[in-house]
Motif scaffolding. Structure first.
Motif, short mmCIF file in Angstrom:
data_model
loop_
_atom_site.label_atom_id
_atom_site.label_comp_id
_atom_site.label_asym_id
_atom_site.label_seq_id
_atom_site.Cartn_x
_atom_site.Cartn_y
_atom_site.Cartn_z
N HIS A 46 28.51 51.80 46.50
CA HIS A 46 29.50 51.87 47.55
C HIS A 46 29.87 50.78 48.24
N GLU A 47 28.89 49.95 48.44
CA GLU A 47 29.12 48.42 49.16
C GLU A 47 29.96 47.62 48.14
N ALA A 48 29.48 47.76 46.62
CA ALA A 48 30.32 46.89 45.72
C ALA A 48 31.79 47.19 45.54
N GLN A 49 32.11 48.65 45.93
CA GLN A 49 33.50 48.87 45.86
C GLN A 49 34.10 48.70 47.18
N ALA A 50 33.55 48.61 48.32
CA ALA A 50 34.06 48.51 49.61
C ALA A 50 34.19 46.99 49.80
N ALA A 51 33.68 46.13 49.01
CA ALA A 51 33.77 44.62 49.34
C ALA A 51 35.01 44.10 48.58
N PRO A 52 35.79 43.41 49.28
CA PRO A 52 37.00 42.89 48.74
C PRO A 52 36.90 41.75 47.80
N GLU A 53 37.70 41.82 46.67
CA GLU A 53 37.40 40.77 45.75
C GLU A 53 37.84 39.41 46.40
N PRO A 54 37.59 38.30 45.95
CA PRO A 54 37.84 36.98 46.36
C PRO A 54 39.21 36.73 45.85
N LEU A 55 40.01 36.10 46.64
CA LEU A 55 41.24 35.55 46.09
C LEU A 55 41.10 34.54 45.21
N ASP A 56 42.09 34.35 44.20
CA ASP A 56 42.27 33.17 43.48
C ASP A 56 43.11 32.13 44.09
N GLU A 57 43.13 31.24 43.35
CA GLU A 57 43.94 30.14 44.03
C GLU A 57 45.44 30.59 44.12
N GLU A 58 45.84 31.01 43.13
CA GLU A 58 47.20 31.32 43.14
C GLU A 58 47.80 32.50 44.42
#
Length: 73
Positions: A46-58
């Motif tokens: 659940h925590e892995a799904q709730a955590a936002p993915e980091p933004l790439d440089e673009e």
């Protein structure tokens, strides 16, 4: 610091089902250990799904451009 435990009630039928699984697996876990392990896995998922993915440089660059255009930067 050692982990402290608290009691959690589960239905007897669920306990019996867990005991059956433990026996079928040949595990040495207790019902409490099995439940704690299963809940830990469920929470981690659940925590892995709730955590936002980091933004790439673009993506970060696009957001910065939008903020500049809006006058926030």
């Amino acid at each position: 610091m050692a982990d402290k435990n608290v009691a959690v009630s589960i239905p007897v039928l669920l306990q019996e089902r867990i005991e059956k699984v433990i026996l079928e697996e040949g595990s040495s876990k207790s019902v409490s250990e099995y439940v704690a392990s299963a809940l830990g896995e469920a929470l981690a998922k659940h925590e892995a799904q709730a955590a936002p993915e980091p933004l790439d440089e673009e993506e970060a660059s696009e957001i910065k451009k939008r903020l500049v255009a809006l006058g926030y930067i």
